[in-house]
Scaffold this motif. Structure first.
Motif, PDB file in Angstrom:
ATOM      1  N   GLU A 201      27.032  40.732  39.726  1.00  0.00           N
ATOM      2  CA  GLU A 201      28.017  40.004  40.522  1.00  0.00           C
ATOM      3  C   GLU A 201      28.267  38.622  39.950  1.00  0.00           C
ATOM      4  O   GLU A 201      29.416  38.183  39.784  1.00  0.00           O
ATOM      5  CB  GLU A 201      27.516  39.860  41.970  1.00  0.00           C
ATOM      6  CG  GLU A 201      27.718  41.099  42.835  1.00  0.00           C
ATOM      7  CD  GLU A 201      29.162  41.302  43.209  1.00  0.00           C
ATOM      8  OE1 GLU A 201      29.707  42.368  42.878  1.00  0.00           O
ATOM      9  OE2 GLU A 201      29.768  40.375  43.807  1.00  0.00           O
ATOM     10  N   VAL A 202      27.175  37.960  39.641  1.00  0.00           N
ATOM     11  CA  VAL A 202      27.283  36.586  39.137  1.00  0.00           C
ATOM     12  C   VAL A 202      28.029  36.565  37.801  1.00  0.00           C
ATOM     13  O   VAL A 202      28.930  35.742  37.588  1.00  0.00           O
ATOM     14  CB  VAL A 202      25.876  35.950  39.001  1.00  0.00           C
ATOM     15  CG1 VAL A 202      25.954  34.622  38.256  1.00  0.00           C
ATOM     16  CG2 VAL A 202      25.274  35.742  40.379  1.00  0.00           C
ATOM     17  N   ALA A 203      27.637  37.492  36.937  1.00  0.00           N
ATOM     18  CA  ALA A 203      28.281  37.512  35.629  1.00  0.00           C
ATOM     19  C   ALA A 203      29.772  37.804  35.774  1.00  0.00           C
ATOM     20  O   ALA A 203      30.616  37.175  35.114  1.00  0.00           O
ATOM     21  CB  ALA A 203      27.630  38.572  34.735  1.00  0.00           C
ATOM     22  N   ALA A 204      30.089  38.752  36.670  1.00  0.00           N
ATOM     23  CA  ALA A 204      31.494  39.098  36.876  1.00  0.00           C
ATOM     24  C   ALA A 204      32.258  37.899  37.426  1.00  0.00           C
ATOM     25  O   ALA A 204      33.396  37.620  37.007  1.00  0.00           O
ATOM     26  CB  ALA A 204      31.599  40.280  37.841  1.00  0.00           C
ATOM     27  N   GLN A 205      31.626  37.183  38.377  1.00  0.00           N
ATOM     28  CA  GLN A 205      32.287  36.027  38.986  1.00  0.00           C
ATOM     29  C   GLN A 205      32.519  34.927  37.959  1.00  0.00           C
ATOM     30  O   GLN A 205      33.585  34.301  37.913  1.00  0.00           O
ATOM     31  CB  GLN A 205      31.433  35.497  40.145  1.00  0.00           C
ATOM     32  CG  GLN A 205      32.147  34.459  40.997  1.00  0.00           C
ATOM     33  CD  GLN A 205      33.371  35.048  41.690  1.00  0.00           C
ATOM     34  OE1 GLN A 205      33.253  35.971  42.491  1.00  0.00           O
ATOM     35  NE2 GLN A 205      34.551  34.539  41.368  1.00  0.00           N
TER      36      GLN A 205
ATOM     37  N   LEU B 241      30.852  36.508  28.016  1.00  0.00           N
ATOM     38  CA  LEU B 241      30.549  35.144  28.500  1.00  0.00           C
ATOM     39  C   LEU B 241      29.758  34.372  27.446  1.00  0.00           C
ATOM     40  O   LEU B 241      28.944  34.963  26.722  1.00  0.00           O
ATOM     41  CB  LEU B 241      29.693  35.230  29.765  1.00  0.00           C
ATOM     42  CG  LEU B 241      30.383  35.815  31.017  1.00  0.00           C
ATOM     43  CD1 LEU B 241      29.335  36.098  32.099  1.00  0.00           C
ATOM     44  CD2 LEU B 241      31.416  34.837  31.523  1.00  0.00           C
ATOM     45  N   PRO B 242      29.978  33.062  27.355  1.00  0.00           N
ATOM     46  CA  PRO B 242      29.045  32.255  26.549  1.00  0.00           C
ATOM     47  C   PRO B 242      27.695  32.306  27.235  1.00  0.00           C
ATOM     48  O   PRO B 242      27.629  32.145  28.470  1.00  0.00           O
ATOM     49  CB  PRO B 242      29.628  30.846  26.616  1.00  0.00           C
ATOM     50  CG  PRO B 242      30.979  30.988  27.203  1.00  0.00           C
ATOM     51  CD  PRO B 242      31.012  32.237  27.995  1.00  0.00           C
ATOM     52  N   PRO B 243      26.621  32.566  26.531  1.00  0.00           N
ATOM     53  CA  PRO B 243      25.314  32.719  27.190  1.00  0.00           C
ATOM     54  C   PRO B 243      24.972  31.498  28.049  1.00  0.00           C
ATOM     55  O   PRO B 243      24.390  31.645  29.128  1.00  0.00           O
ATOM     56  CB  PRO B 243      24.357  32.872  26.039  1.00  0.00           C
ATOM     57  CG  PRO B 243      25.188  33.368  24.908  1.00  0.00           C
ATOM     58  CD  PRO B 243      26.533  32.764  25.075  1.00  0.00           C
ATOM     59  N   ALA B 244      25.370  30.334  27.600  1.00  0.00           N
ATOM     60  CA  ALA B 244      24.986  29.110  28.311  1.00  0.00           C
ATOM     61  C   ALA B 244      25.752  28.938  29.617  1.00  0.00           C
ATOM     62  O   ALA B 244      25.491  28.010  30.372  1.00  0.00           O
ATOM     63  CB  ALA B 244      25.223  27.887  27.415  1.00  0.00           C
ATOM     64  N   SER B 245      26.665  29.814  29.907  1.00  0.00           N
ATOM     65  CA  SER B 245      27.377  29.698  31.179  1.00  0.00           C
ATOM     66  C   SER B 245      26.598  30.367  32.303  1.00  0.00           C
ATOM     67  O   SER B 245      27.030  30.370  33.440  1.00  0.00           O
ATOM     68  CB  SER B 245      28.782  30.291  31.083  1.00  0.00           C
ATOM     69  OG  SER B 245      28.700  31.679  30.861  1.00  0.00           O
ATOM     70  N   LEU B 246      25.484  31.002  31.971  1.00  0.00           N
ATOM     71  CA  LEU B 246      24.637  31.602  33.004  1.00  0.00           C
ATOM     72  C   LEU B 246      23.285  30.902  32.984  1.00  0.00           C
ATOM     73  O   LEU B 246      22.747  30.595  31.916  1.00  0.00           O
ATOM     74  CB  LEU B 246      24.441  33.089  32.752  1.00  0.00           C
ATOM     75  CG  LEU B 246      25.666  33.987  32.945  1.00  0.00           C
ATOM     76  CD1 LEU B 246      25.315  35.436  32.632  1.00  0.00           C
ATOM     77  CD2 LEU B 246      26.205  33.858  34.371  1.00  0.00           C
ATOM     78  N   CYS B 247      22.789  30.677  34.208  1.00  0.00           N
ATOM     79  CA  CYS B 247      21.496  30.005  34.322  1.00  0.00           C
ATOM     80  C   CYS B 247      20.597  30.807  35.231  1.00  0.00           C
ATOM     81  O   CYS B 247      21.058  31.326  36.253  1.00  0.00           O
ATOM     82  CB  CYS B 247      21.701  28.597  34.918  1.00  0.00           C
ATOM     83  SG  CYS B 247      20.151  27.727  35.227  1.00  0.00           S
ATOM     84  N   LEU B 248      19.361  31.043  34.809  1.00  0.00           N
ATOM     85  CA  LEU B 248      18.421  31.772  35.643  1.00  0.00           C
ATOM     86  C   LEU B 248      17.404  30.784  36.214  1.00  0.00           C
ATOM     87  O   LEU B 248      16.788  30.029  35.466  1.00  0.00           O
ATOM     88  CB  LEU B 248      17.713  32.849  34.818  1.00  0.00           C
ATOM     89  CG  LEU B 248      18.632  33.933  34.243  1.00  0.00           C
ATOM     90  CD1 LEU B 248      17.835  34.910  33.363  1.00  0.00           C
ATOM     91  CD2 LEU B 248      19.340  34.696  35.362  1.00  0.00           C
TER      92      LEU B 248
END
Lengths: 770, 221
Positions: A586-590, A630-637
């Motif tokens: 969901e997050v990645a899609a958003q 997505l650029p990997p840095a656009s997601l944060c865990l």
């Protein structure tokens, strides 16, 4: 129609029926046209016979004339006549008459007086009675005819002259028209010949006596030269009557029965042919039908046994025809289905990696247990499998699982089972086991497990944790038993004590929570879970640089549920493993959607300890990034400090891999856990989130303020971005900005909101700033 | 056919010449008769016999002696021969095949069995009457001989004319006969004077039967 029920009968009946129909039709046509042909043929034969008869009569007359002429030319005879030697003449006449079968022999004088008559020797001369015949002879040199003489009999008469060398007298010869004569003509003409007196009575006839009698009584006057039907004594004839002299008629008969006989014979032969044809067809078509239907029936039987699940009977139709080909295809289909079914069964009940029974098979096994009989259910989870898997690669991990599976399989008692549940989790069922034997079994199992294993030339030390539940004491159904055993296993893992009995860790979740598990499962399916987003504000630039995704549950009954109400439980029961993949997706899609809308933010997702330890996490993240471009840095865990401490070493390994992909990593709730600074130093993270308990009391507690200030300094010193969450007042925000905190998050900045609302909010905030 | 007709014509001429020579040699200088015989329909009748018998049975001349009836081309020639009683007739066979001449007539019954060439002896016709000659081998062969007492007779030629010459004047009975006459003609008295007289006579005859004579040499087959 019951007779048509089988193919065999249907084929036979259709074939035989058609042939019989054709035969019957043919016989009918033959019979029908036969009557016409018989009538026509009979008449034709009668006409031909009549012509033939006339010719025969003519021929006969000429022969008689010839015979008479030969006599008349005899020199001695002529001499006797010329010399009026009546005795000699008489004698010659008798002799000749005897020679040629003439009954009447006379010599007439030229003026028509009977000089000599063999039947009346010595009588005085008298006029010849047949004056007409004599006159005809005087005119044309000779004459002949049929005449009735005084004796009442009919004679064929010829008159020829005696020439010496001129005509000196006449010779008269008469031949009786008798039955023998009629029979002879009957033979020659092929007709029955009768000679009737005009006055009535029969002169001669070739008919046998009964018919002759019938003929005498028959009414014949109407007959003429045109063929007519005549019935004599029950026999049918075609008849013509021809004139035969002035006083007689010849009746020619052609037996219709005789003509029919040929046809009757033909019909009889046809009937025999038809009957034998039908009989042959019956045999032939039954044979053929059996050859067709037999294999078809065999195929039908084979199909039924396959339907019933019995694949053991081979279809044995060896005919080389289409049926045989069908049977061969059918048989290969049978073996194909059998093989596939075995494969499907294997796939359904077998773990493809280790060849052990799978979870489904285990469930069936447990369901089949006698409700009262005691059984032990033990779940084994390998310790530190994920780091091995990551460090040495999946092939080695898989190989390790196979070897361990094989090693454990040796421990399964006769009445028991070993299944692989998933990943590195195995389950044992041992029937008739009590606590003592269970402990012994667990101890033995762990001993076996701990023996070093060599995989790919590397010696590996493997250990595991066991959770043991008992049927029926700890639960009767599989879900309960497995869950309780699993809880016990986690407990054992935490305590690092090898194995724990379920009863030692309690009942586990309350019944309300148990129902929650079911509801969560439904919630996922019904899409009751939604994500809210809380903005992250860069304090220095006063810009929104990211957002944290927060899980909400729109429960149909209980309303909107905060994560604190179900996330811990989901983590505890392991259901989080099902929620997290959905959440990450969901997050990645958003992120991708917003990115397309021009909102470039770093979206953060929270991971539990289990998520982090899941060996599949790294691969999943890599896939998501690729999928959504997505650029990997656009997601944060975000991982809590306490989660990290569940398995610090493995956590560190996974974090390193995630960092290597390029993802942003954040330590959540920092300050509440027991992470040492040295550990913190080694973590490949980018962000520290100070636990909000410190932020909420900034104004009131100088100590907390000091902790926050020093933590900010520490984070900066380690090269990390520092985030303060739970900011609820402007003063706190100002303080934090002043203290050098990088990012702020909290109600004062914005509450968590839905994706739509968040997008609107971001646009509005950006506009305000502008 | 044309050939045979010519042959017959020649034969007739030679016979007339012979007759004329015979008449010329008689020593009786007397009257004669020229008779013309026709049918009632007026057609000339050939081969009719005209005989003058003296009414009173007066002087009789001696029989002339001999006559000949040939068998030529399987026919009797002549068809009619008139002879005085006592005449011997020869039957020379001029054909390459044999003949069997016979007669069953009461006036003279005889037969000369199968012979070729000239028979050993002539047949003497010693009774007056009509004699029909036949051949037992060839049915169609037929000839007539009229045997008479009187020496005065003649037969008609193809024109139906007959001449009797040098008949002494006196009363005679005239007899007219034909082999195929349909009815007998009654004798009639006739006075012969010094001159020859002409006389028209009538008699009806049957036609001569057609002879279906096979050829001597059969068609080759």
């Amino acid at each position: 129609m019951s007779v048509f029920r089988t193919l065999e009968r249907r084929i036979a009946i259709v074939f035989v029926g058609l042939l019989a129909l054709v035969m019957l039709l043919m016989l009918l046509i033959v019979a029908r046209s036969g009557e016409d042909i018989i009538a026509a043929e009979s008449q034709r034969q009668l006409a031909a016979g009549a012509r033939n008869f006339s010719n025969l009569i003519d021929q006969d007359r000429r022969q008689l004339e010839l015979a008479a002429t030969v006599l008349a030319s005899d020199f001695g005879f002529r001499e006797a006549i010329a010399t009026q030697d009546r005795g000699t003449v008489h004698s010659v006449l008798l002799n000749h008459g005897y020679r040629i079968g003439a009954k009447v022999m006379m010599v007439l004088s030229l003026d028509g007086q009977v000089i000599v008559d063999t039947q009346r020797p010595g009588q005085a001369a008298r006029p010849f009675p047949l004056r007409e015949m004599l006159r005809a002879g005087q005119l044309s040199g000779r004459s002949s005819g049929v005449a009735r003489m005084k004796d009442g009999m009919l004679y064929q008469m010829v008159i020829v002259p005696i020439l010496a060398p001129v005509r000196v007298a006449w010779v008269v010869m008469g031949f009786p028209v008798e039955d023998a004569w009629a029979s002879e003509f009957a033979r020659a003409s092929g007709l029955d010949v009768s000679v009737l007196a005009v006055a009535g009575g029969i002169h001669a006839s070739s008919l046998p006596p009964p018919l002759r009698k019938a003929l005498e009584q028959a009414q014949l006057t109407a007959l003429g030269e045109q063929p007519q039907q005549l019935t004599l004594d029950g026999h049918h004839y075609h008849a013509v009557a021809l004139p035969f002299g002035p006083q007689a008629r010849v009746l020619l008969l052609r037996s219709i029965e005789y003509s029919q006989a040929v046809f009757r014979e033909l019909e009889r032969v046809l009937a025999i042919i038809a009957a034998s044809g039908v009989a042959l067809f019956v045999l032939g078509s039954f044979g053929l039908a059996r050859r067709i239907a037999g294999p078809v029936n065999a195929l039908a039987r084979a199909a039924r046994s396959i339907e019933a699940g019995d694949y053991s009977h081979a279809v044995t139709v060896t005919a080389p025809d289409e049926i045989g080909q069908l049977a061969a295809s059918f048989d290969s289909m049978r073996t194909g289905i059998e093989m596939r079914e075995q494969k499907i069964t294997r796939l359904a009940y077998e773990d493809t990696l280790t060849g052990l029974p799978n979870r489904t098979r285990l469930a069936e096994y447990l369901a089949a247990l006698d409700p009262k009989s005691a059984a032990m259910v033990a779940i084994l989870d390998l310790d530190r499998f994920a780091p091995i898997n990551n460090a040495l690669g999946h092939p080695v991990g898989d190989r390790l699982l196979q070897l361990i599976g094989a090693r454990l399989a040796g421990l399964v008692p006769a009445r028991g089972m070993l299944a692989r549940l998933w990943g590195d989790e195995f389950a044992f069922v041992v029937e008739g086991s009590d606590k003592e034997s269970a402990r012994r079994f667990a101890a033995g199992l762990l001993t076996t497990l701990r023996e070093p294993i060599e995989v790919g030339g590397q010696r590996l030390d493997v250990d595991g944790s066991l959770g043991i539940a008992f049927h029926p004491a700890d639960g009767r159904n599989m879900d309960v038993l497995l869950r309780r055993a699993e809880l016990a296993m986690y407990s054992a893992k935490r305590r690092q004590c090898g194995y724990v009995l379920a009863e030692e860790v309690g009942e586990g979740p309350a019944p309300e929570q148990l129902s929650l598990i079911g509801e969560m499962r439904q919630a996922l399916e019904r899409r009751e879970f939604i994500l809210h987003y809380q903005p992250k504000l860069a304090l220095a630039s006063n810009r929104i640089i990211g957002a944290e995704s927060l899980l909400r549950w729109q429960h149909p009954v209980r309303g909107m549920m905060p994560p604190a109400r179900f996330i811990p439980f989901a983590e505890q029961t392991g259901f989080i493993r099902e929620i997290t993949p959905w959440l990450l997706e969901e997050v990645a899609a958003q992120a991708a959607i917003w990115r397309k809308q021009g909102i470039s933010l770093v979206l953060a997702a929270n991971l539990s300890a289990r998520d982090l330890l899941n060996p599949d996490l790294v691969a999943r993240m890599r896939d998501l990034i690729a999928l959504h471009e997505l650029p990997p840095a656009s997601l944060c865990l975000e991982i809590t400090e306490s989660a990290l401490m569940e398995d610090p070493t493995l956590s560190l390994t996974h974090l390193a891999e995630l960092a290597a992909i390029g993802l942003k990593l954040s330590i959540d709730d920092y300050g509440a856990g027991q992470a040492s600074l040295s550990y913190l130093k080694a973590l490949p993270v980018h962000e520290l989130k100070i636990d909000q308990s410190f932020i909420g009391s900034l104004a009131a507690s100088p100590k907390d303020a000091a902790i926050v200030r020093s933590t900010i300094a520490l984070g900066h010193a380690l090269g990390l971005t520092v985030v303060a969450e739970g900011i609820e007042g402007e003063a706190d925000l100002a303080w934090l900005r002043e203290a050098g905190c990088d990012i702020g998050q909290g109600y004062f900045i914005a509450r968590p909101m839905s994706a739509e609302a968040f997008a609107d909010w971001v646009s509005a905030a950006t506009t305000t700033q502008a | 056919m044309a050939d045979r007709a010519g042959h017959q014509a020649r034969r007739l001429k030679s016979r007339e010449a012979l007759l004329a020579l015979a008449l010329a040699c008689t020593d009786v200088a007397a009257g004669g008769l020229i008779a013309s015989v026709r049918t009632t329909a007026g057609a000339p009748v050939e081969d009719a016999a005209i005989v003058l018998e003296p009414a009173t049975g007066g002087p009789r001349a001696n029989p002339r002696g001999k006559a000949t009836i040939e068998q030529l081309d399987r026919e009797f020639v002549p068809y009619l021969t008139i002879v005085q009683k006592g005449t011997a007739i020869d039957f020379p066979n001029r054909d390459p095949v044999k003949h069997h001449v016979y007669s069953f007539s009461p006036a003279k019954m005889f037969e000369i069995k199968l012979y070729a060439g000239k028979p050993a002896a002539p047949v003497v016709f010693d009774r007056a009457g009509e004699v029909v000659l036949g051949c037992n081998i060839h049915d169609w062969m037929a000839a007539y001989t009229l045997v008479v007492e009187s020496p005065w007779f003649a037969k008609t030629d193809r024109n139906g004319t007959a001449r009797i010459e040098r008949v002494p004047p006196g009363a005679y009975r005239l007899r007219l006969w034909h082999p195929r006459q349909t009815a007998a003609v009654a004798e009639r008295p006739l006075r012969i004077g010094a001159d020859a007289q002409r006389l028209d006579l009538a008699i009806d005859i049957a036609p001569r039967p057609a002879v279906n004579k096979p050829p001597l040499q059969a068609d080759r087959y």
